[in-house]
Each structure stands twice: as structure tokens, then as C-alpha cells.
Design an enzyme around this catalytic site. Structure first.
Site: not given
Ligand code: COA
Length: 327
Positions: A112, A254, A284
Site C-alpha cells: 500500500c 492511504h 482499500n
Molecule cells: N462482519 C462482521 N463481523 C466481523 C467481520 C465482518 N466482516 N469481520 C470480523 N468480524 C468480527 C470478528 O470475528 C470479531 O468477532 P469476535 O469478537 O466474536 O471474535 C469482531 O468482528 C471484531 O473483530 P476485530 O478484528 O476485533 O474488529 P476490528 O474492530 O479490529 O475491525 C478490521 C477489523 C479488519 C476492520 C480492522 O482491524 C482493520 O481495518 N484493520 C486494518 C486493516 C488494514 O488496514 N489493512 C491493510 C493495511 S494497508
């Protein structure tokens, strides 16, 4: 003498995949995706369209805006994590498609952060080597082909698209790179990667059965590292240059997650109006995201000649960095 962005272009495929569509594919909801990421929809390329095809369309649009021909381009760089092939490089496909008959070129792998890294090369080349007149930077991704559409943790996040930026030398001393801050840290390579398909784990029936040809990501860890790294890089370029955050016309981060963008903006003390956001429309798009934003910002008039823009990105590697530019 300075270096200036003389043209931008972008392209996203026609097909839109909405959060509501995803609700029918995995156990998720429109509400969850919007609240946790800010994403509403993303564009998905048809099977026959490659990253290089999208980059070529974006590049043609940038050439048109700049009033240039393909033959005016000296260097073609394509930042991508989804190249058309391992070899030949995707830059050669773009070179052919736009008729850049006087160029050399290569792909740049920085996930990215691809456009932030590419800009460093372009500004350095143009300032130091008079024989290069125009440099074409493309960011292009077909992430849909490395997304596991059964994994709700990742499939809601990504989209396809491409952007292009042409830089050229100009007489105006003020235009150019004000400061940059680039980083690489291989200690966290496993939190965000494509495990198979390279020389570490060549593609085999086993790697495919295990889904190792798809994006693997530890979301929470990535989130925290991204916020700290991006805010740190922004602070570094601002303090190195002595530019006040209030004097930055536009911050273009980004586009991975609206919450990451908001957390970074808060840490560097810029207003909501100063921050460019289009993650709701495209998700993204990795290496493509910043160049798509730049194109939209220029074409909408949000960025104009003489403005100061702060670009910042974070990605797999880890790679991250910021560019402070007078455009
Ligand atoms: N729909 C519904 N629930 C979902 C889900 C979805 N698409 N994806 C994950 N969950 C659930 C998880 O299973 C978890 O459930 P649990 O508590 O029962 O285990 C809950 O939601 C919380 O998950 P978590 O991973 O803690 O959520 P979060 O607030 O961290 O959000 C992301 C997840 C991926 C959106 C976030 O972590 C993120 O954006 N990370 C960075 C990603 C990124 O930018 N990547 C590229 C970098 S360049």
C-alpha cells in the site's frame, strides 16, 4: 528548477460490489462494515482485465490531461502487489499500451506504500538526471483475485482500481518535494502477506488447498501499527520542513479504513476538511489508492497548483512513509 505533477488519471472497473451484496456472501452486515471500516462499496474487475490493463487506462487519462504523448515518457513505474505476471513486469504492458517507446521501466513492490515509494524515485530522478523529462507512476491492483471471498475478516476490505501520476521538470522553483520520510521493517512481515506463490512457498495443490494464495491479515495488529506509523511519518515531514499542519491544503492518506484515517488526522491535528477520503467508494485498493485520490482531488479542484499536500501510507512489509509536496 522544480518538479511538478503535470497530469493524473484513474480508472475503476464498472462492476460495483456493495456491502449489501457481501451480506449474501459471508456472515457480515452493511452496518458492521460501515461502522468498522467506513466502506460502502468497492469496484471489481472482470476476469479478463488485469492490473496492467487498468493502469494503462489510468495512464492514458493522465497523458491526456497533461497534453502529452506516450513517447514523451522517460520512465514507467508500476506499483502493484498484483502484477499481471511474476515476469515480465507490468510496466512493460503499460509501456506497450500507451506507446511509451522511449521509456525504461519496472514494477515496484511496496504494497500500500507503493505510490509514496514511487514518488521518492520520481522526484530524485527528475532532479538529478536531466535526460529524463517525464516520469509516469502508476498504482494498480486487482486485489479481487487474491481475496478469499469466504473470509469475512478480509473480503469486505478490498477493491480493484488504478491511478496514474505524471511528473515533469518545470521552471518554477517552488514546485516539488518539500520533505519525505520512508520506512521498511521486516519484523512484522507475517501480519499481512500473501503466503504462497513466490519462491518461499511455490504454488502447489497443497498451497491452494490451504488458501495460501489469498491475503492473510491480522487486522487488529495491522490497525494499531498503521495508526502509529502513519502519524509518526506525518509528524516527521512536518517538523523537518517547518510547515504547519494548518498550512497543508490536503492530507491524502492511504485509504484502508476510515477509522485509521480519523485516528491519524487527530494525532497530527488537522481538520476533517483537510483530509481527503474516498474509502467509502472503493475500499482499500492498496498501491492504487493514493493515486486515485490525487486524480480526484485535482479534477475536483480540491488541489490546485501551488498547494501543499501531505501523502501518507502504510502497508505490508512493513512499508510506510509520508511525502510533503508543493504541487
Ligand atoms: N462482519 C462482521 N463481523 C466481523 C467481520 C465482518 N466482516 N469481520 C470480523 N468480524 C468480527 C470478528 O470475528 C470479531 O468477532 P469476535 O469478537 O466474536 O471474535 C469482531 O468482528 C471484531 O473483530 P476485530 O478484528 O476485533 O474488529 P476490528 O474492530 O479490529 O475491525 C478490521 C477489523 C479488519 C476492520 C480492522 O482491524 C482493520 O481495518 N484493520 C486494518 C486493516 C488494514 O488496514 N489493512 C491493510 C493495511 S494497508
Amino acid at each position: 528548477m522544480g518538479v511538478r505533477i503535470v497530469g493524473t488519471g484513474s480508472y475503476v472497473p464498472e462492476k460495483i460490489l456493495t456491502n449489501l451484496d457481501l451480506q449474501n456472501m459471508v456472515d457480515t452486515s452493511d452496518e458492521w462494515i460501515k461502522v468498522r471500516t467506513g466502506i460502502v462499496e468497492r469496484h471489481i474487475a472482470p476476469p479478463e482485465m488485469s492490473s496492467g490493463d487498468m493502469a494503462s487506462i489510468a495512464a492514458k487519462r493522465a497523458l491526456e490531461l497533461a497534453g502529452l504523448e506516450g513517447s514523451d515518457i522517460s520512465v514507467v513505474v508500476v506499483a502493484t502487489t498484483t502484477p499481471d505476471h511474476t515476469f515480465p513486469n507490468t510496466a512493460s504492458a503499460v509501456q506497450r499500451n500507451i506507446g511509451a517507446d522511449n521509456a525504461f521501466g519496472f514494477d515496484l513492490s511496496a504494497a500500500c506504500s507503493g505510490m509514496i515509494y514511487s514518488l521518492e524515485l520520481a522526484y530524485s530522478l527528475l532532479m538529478q538526471q536531466k535526460k529524463y523529462r517525464y516520469v509516469l507512476l502508476c498504482g494498480a491492483e486487482k486485489l479481487s483475485c487474491i481475496t478469499n471471498w469466504n473470509d469475512r475478516n478480509t473480503c469486505v476490505l478490498f477493491g480493484d482500481g488504478a491511478g496514474a501520476v505524471i511528473l515533469g521538470r518545470c521552471d518554477d522553483d517552488d514546485s516539488g518535494q518539500i520533505a519525505s520520510d520512508l520506512h521498511l521493517d521486516g519484523n512484522y512481515s507475517e501480519i499481512l502477506q500473501l503466503p504462497a506463490g513466490g519462491s518461499r512457498n511455490p504454488t502447489s495443490h497443497e498451497t491452494v488447498d490451504k488458501g495460501m494464495h489469498y491475503i492473510h491479515m491480522l487486522g487488529k495488529e495491522t490497525f494499531k501499527l498503521a495508526v502509529n506509523a502513519m502519524a509518526g511519518a506525518c509528524r516527521n515531514v512536518l517538523s523537518e520542513s517547518g510547515v504547519n499542519a494548518a498550512d497543508v491544503k490536503l492530507v491524502i492518506p492511504h485509504q484502508a479504513n476510515k477509522r485509521i484515517i480519523e485516528a491519524v488526522a487527530q494525532r497530527i491535528d488537522v481538520s476533517t476538511e483537510q483530509v481527503f477520503v474516498n474509502v467509502h467508494k472503493y475500499g482499500n485498493t492498496s498501491a492504487a489508492s493514493i493515486s486515485i485520490c490525487l486524480d480526484e482531488a485535482f479534477r475536483s479542484g480540491q488541489l490546485q497548483k501551488g498547494d501543499i499536500v501531505l501523502l501518507v501510507a502504510f502497508g505490508s512489509g512493513l512499508t510506510w512513509g509520508a511525502q510533503l509536496l508543493r504541487v
